[in-house]
Design a protein around this motif. Structure first.
Motif, short mmCIF file in Angstrom:
data_model
loop_
_atom_site.label_atom_id
_atom_site.label_comp_id
_atom_site.label_asym_id
_atom_site.label_seq_id
_atom_site.Cartn_x
_atom_site.Cartn_y
_atom_site.Cartn_z
N MET A 203 0.85 -1.19 0.00
CA MET A 203 0.00 0.00 0.00
C MET A 203 0.89 1.25 0.00
O MET A 203 1.79 1.36 0.83
CB MET A 203 -0.91 -0.01 1.23
N VAL A 204 0.63 2.13 -0.96
CA VAL A 204 1.39 3.37 -1.11
C VAL A 204 0.42 4.53 -0.93
O VAL A 204 -0.63 4.55 -1.56
CB VAL A 204 2.04 3.44 -2.52
N CYS A 205 0.73 5.47 -0.06
CA CYS A 205 -0.19 6.58 0.19
C CYS A 205 0.53 7.93 0.11
O CYS A 205 1.66 8.08 0.56
CB CYS A 205 -0.79 6.49 1.59
N GLY A 206 -0.19 8.91 -0.44
CA GLY A 206 0.27 10.29 -0.45
C GLY A 206 1.44 10.52 -1.39
O GLY A 206 1.81 9.67 -2.19
N GLY A 207 2.04 11.71 -1.27
CA GLY A 207 3.12 12.11 -2.15
C GLY A 207 2.81 13.50 -2.69
O GLY A 207 1.98 14.21 -2.13
N ALA A 208 3.49 13.85 -3.77
CA ALA A 208 3.28 15.19 -4.34
C ALA A 208 3.29 15.08 -5.86
O ALA A 208 4.02 14.26 -6.42
CB ALA A 208 4.39 16.13 -3.88
N PRO A 209 2.49 15.93 -6.53
CA PRO A 209 2.45 15.87 -7.99
C PRO A 209 3.81 16.18 -8.61
O PRO A 209 4.67 16.79 -7.97
CB PRO A 209 1.42 16.93 -8.38
N ARG A 210 3.95 15.79 -9.86
CA ARG A 210 5.25 15.85 -10.52
C ARG A 210 5.89 17.25 -10.52
O ARG A 210 7.09 17.36 -10.34
CB ARG A 210 5.10 15.34 -11.97
N ALA A 211 5.09 18.29 -10.69
CA ALA A 211 5.68 19.63 -10.81
C ALA A 211 5.87 20.31 -9.45
O ALA A 211 6.29 21.46 -9.37
CB ALA A 211 4.80 20.49 -11.70
N SER A 212 5.59 19.57 -8.38
CA SER A 212 5.55 20.20 -7.07
C SER A 212 6.91 20.74 -6.61
O SER A 212 6.99 21.81 -6.01
CB SER A 212 5.02 19.18 -6.06
N PHE A 213 7.97 19.99 -6.88
CA PHE A 213 9.30 20.41 -6.43
C PHE A 213 9.70 21.71 -7.13
O PHE A 213 10.13 22.66 -6.47
CB PHE A 213 10.32 19.30 -6.72
N VAL A 250 1.93 14.88 2.03
CA VAL A 250 3.25 14.48 1.56
C VAL A 250 4.14 14.42 2.81
O VAL A 250 3.89 15.15 3.77
CB VAL A 250 3.80 15.44 0.47
N MET A 251 5.14 13.54 2.79
CA MET A 251 5.98 13.27 3.97
C MET A 251 5.20 12.66 5.12
O MET A 251 5.51 12.90 6.29
CB MET A 251 6.71 14.55 4.45
N GLY A 252 4.16 11.92 4.82
CA GLY A 252 3.46 11.17 5.86
C GLY A 252 4.18 9.86 6.12
O GLY A 252 4.73 9.26 5.20
N ASP A 253 4.21 9.43 7.37
CA ASP A 253 4.77 8.11 7.70
C ASP A 253 3.63 7.13 7.82
O ASP A 253 2.60 7.44 8.40
CB ASP A 253 5.51 8.17 9.05
N MET A 254 3.83 5.93 7.28
CA MET A 254 2.82 4.88 7.45
C MET A 254 3.36 3.85 8.43
O MET A 254 4.43 3.29 8.23
CB MET A 254 2.51 4.20 6.12
N ILE A 255 2.60 3.63 9.51
CA ILE A 255 3.06 2.70 10.55
C ILE A 255 1.99 1.63 10.74
O ILE A 255 0.81 1.93 10.97
CB ILE A 255 3.31 3.45 11.88
N LEU A 256 2.44 0.37 10.65
CA LEU A 256 1.55 -0.77 10.88
C LEU A 256 1.26 -0.88 12.37
O LEU A 256 2.18 -0.90 13.18
CB LEU A 256 2.26 -2.07 10.47
N LEU A 257 -0.01 -1.00 12.71
CA LEU A 257 -0.38 -1.18 14.11
C LEU A 257 -0.71 -2.66 14.33
O LEU A 257 -1.10 -3.36 13.40
CB LEU A 257 -1.58 -0.29 14.44
N PRO A 258 -0.59 -3.13 15.58
CA PRO A 258 -0.71 -4.57 15.83
C PRO A 258 -2.07 -5.16 15.46
O PRO A 258 -2.18 -6.37 15.26
CB PRO A 258 -0.43 -4.72 17.33
N ASN A 259 -3.12 -4.34 15.39
CA ASN A 259 -4.44 -4.89 15.09
C ASN A 259 -4.84 -4.73 13.63
O ASN A 259 -6.03 -4.67 13.31
CB ASN A 259 -5.50 -4.23 15.98
#
Ligand SMILES: *[C@@H]1O[C@H](CO)[C@@H](O)[C@H](O)[C@H]1NC(C)=O
Length: 469
Positions: A203-213, A250-259
């Motif tokens: 699963m991949v979430c978030g990011g920024a559009p190509r011209a964002s930088f 953008v720059m979100g961290d995804m952390i798996l939780l035990p449940n």
């Protein structure tokens, strides 16, 4: 270094089981953009970084007195590894992939006979000429022993032993890049040993559009991405299933939780990763509940806000007690604590997911005893736990989660394995006895330390450190 030692001592006065989590975070504050893996014996191996550290390896083995320190091996790596990703392999080695202008990979420990980097054209093909978008590629070790590598919008199934791309998956829809500086995040969803055939889903979430930088360089902070894509990589012909998060990030961290839940935390809603390029901090974590139907308002829910913005160089890690520790934020070349839009922040803060609420204490399992703190491959173990209001064995599961090294919004080596549960029986009163089987292979769970959780009725116990061996 003095500051570091002082903080390390503080760390070791903490409870034994949380110590190395803090070490990871503290270390991150001191080096620029390093990457690391926890070796099977519990040694932190850190590879590469910036400038004169770009080809160095550093190791730290925790100890219970104050005698342990870092060991540094200058020039160990064959190439500079700045913004590379690593992954622990089933044979105990670490693969180090990419880095700025590095379209290749190598191993630690290196092969004494042949230490040349191995070219990987996929990394070259996914590199945009101006802003790259393939740095910190997302790496996940799959149950068949191959690597999933995601860079920019593309992903492949990669056999690192034969240097062969086995197959390329379809690009993630939308043509928006997901890797640095468009830093989205990626996780391998839990692998379930109770199924006849172990499926793997990314699963991949978030990011920024190509011209964002380019936009951010000119002071135009574009809206970040709000889409998530899931890809069941073990399917014959996998296709991305896209969903919308309630917030752009953008720059979100995804952390798996035990449940089985996933928290998406930290980051901003405008701009990109990189110095001074982010605006609009997203203080509210979002909880993803995979077991809720797609489209339901309860599938992605917005949690209460953190007290501080966590921008570039912030981090997140799951603690043994089920909280998520977040820390740091430094979007400036120097540590600027005043006079800037988002001052450098060295604080830590913990997010408590809803499962920690006292409302669910009645169904919360408490681990009493485990037959061994070593979990052998395919070896039977048993755990006893208490629970006030027990439902049924079908509501019980036992999971192990590998501690991640999280930097630049990606938790390297993060993985969860739901162990095979043979059965649950009542011992006496509120005490239950669960029989489990250790992971079936090192491809599914490489050897090393994991946090083990018992989950009952969707509510996890506190974790127990076990060594998969
Ligand atoms: C940030 O800190 C550096 C080093 O102390 C200093 O030179 C620079 O002027 C600071 N920037 C701002 C905007 O205050």
């Amino acid at each position: 270094m003095f500051l570091f030692n002082v903080r390390l001592l503080l760390t070791f006065r903490l409870e034994k089981n949380t110590a190395h989590v803090f070490v990871l975070l503290i270390y991150k504050n001191l080096l620029t953009c390093p990457i690391a893996s926890l070796f099977p014996i519990g040694t932190l191996v850190q590879t590469g970084g910036f400038n004169d550290g770009e080809r160095n390896i550093r190791m730290f083995t925790p100890c219970w007195d104050e005698t342990c320190d870092w060991n540094e091996f200058p020039g160990y790596l064959s190439q500079r590894r700045w913004y590379a990703t690593n992954q622990i392999l089933p044979d105990g080695r670490v693969i180090v992939v990419g880095g700025r202008r590095q379209f290749n990979y190598e191993f630690y420990p290196k092969n004494q006979n042949n230490n040349s980097p191995i070219h990987l054209s996929f990394l070259q093909e996914t590199s945009d000429p101006n802003d790259e978008n393939n740095l910190y590629p997302f790496l996940h070790l799959l149950p068949d022993g191959n690597l999933f590598i995601f860079a920019n919008t593309r992903s492949v199934l990669f056999d690192y032993n034969q240097n062969r791309v086995i197959k390329e998956f379809p690009p993630i829809p939308g043509n928006d890049p997901r890797n640095y500086p468009s830093s989205g995040s990626s996780i391998l969803l839990p692998l379930d040993e109770n199924k006849d055939y172990i499926e793997a889903e990314i699963m991949v979430c978030g990011g920024a559009p190509r011209a964002s930088f380019e936009g951010a360089l000119q002071g135009n902070y574009m809206q970040a991405l709000s889409s998530c894509g899931r890809l069941k990589v073990t399917d014959q012909n996998p296709t991305w299933v896209m969903e919308e998060m309630p917030l752009a990030r953008v720059m979100g961290d995804m952390i798996l939780l035990p449940n089985d839940e996933v928290v998406i935390i930290n980051g901003v809603s405008l701009g990109t990763a990189g110095w001074e390029h982010g605006r609009g901090p997203v203080l509210t974590p979002v909880l993803f509940r995979p077991y809720v139907n797609i489209g339901s308002q309860w599938r992605f829910t917005i949690m209460s806000p953190a007290s501080k913005p966590r921008l570039y160089h912030s981090s997140a890690v799951l603690l043994r007690d089920g909280r998520v520790l977040v820390g740091g934020s430094n979007p400036h070349i120097f540590y600027n604590f005043t006079g800037v839009v988002y001052p450098t922040d060295l604080s830590l803060e913990a997010f408590s997911p809803p499962y920690l609420s006292p409302i669910v204490d009645q169904v919360r399992p408490n681990i009493q005893y485990m037959s061994s703190d070593i979990l052998g491959y395919r070896v039977f173990s048993y755990i006893t736990f208490t629970v006030t209001r027990y439902t049924s064995a079908s509501e019980v599961s036992v999971r192990i989660i590998a501690p991640s090294f999280t930097t630049h919004s990606f938790g390297m080596n993060q993985r969860m394995v739901v162990l095979k549960l043979v059965g649950v029986t009542q011992m006496n009163g509120d005490t239950y006895y669960a029989t489990i089987v250790g992971p079936s292979t090192a491809q599914i769970a490489p050897s090393g330390y994991y946090m083990l959780f018992v989950v009952h009725a969707g509510i996890p116990s506190s974790g127990l450190w076990v060594q998969v061996l």
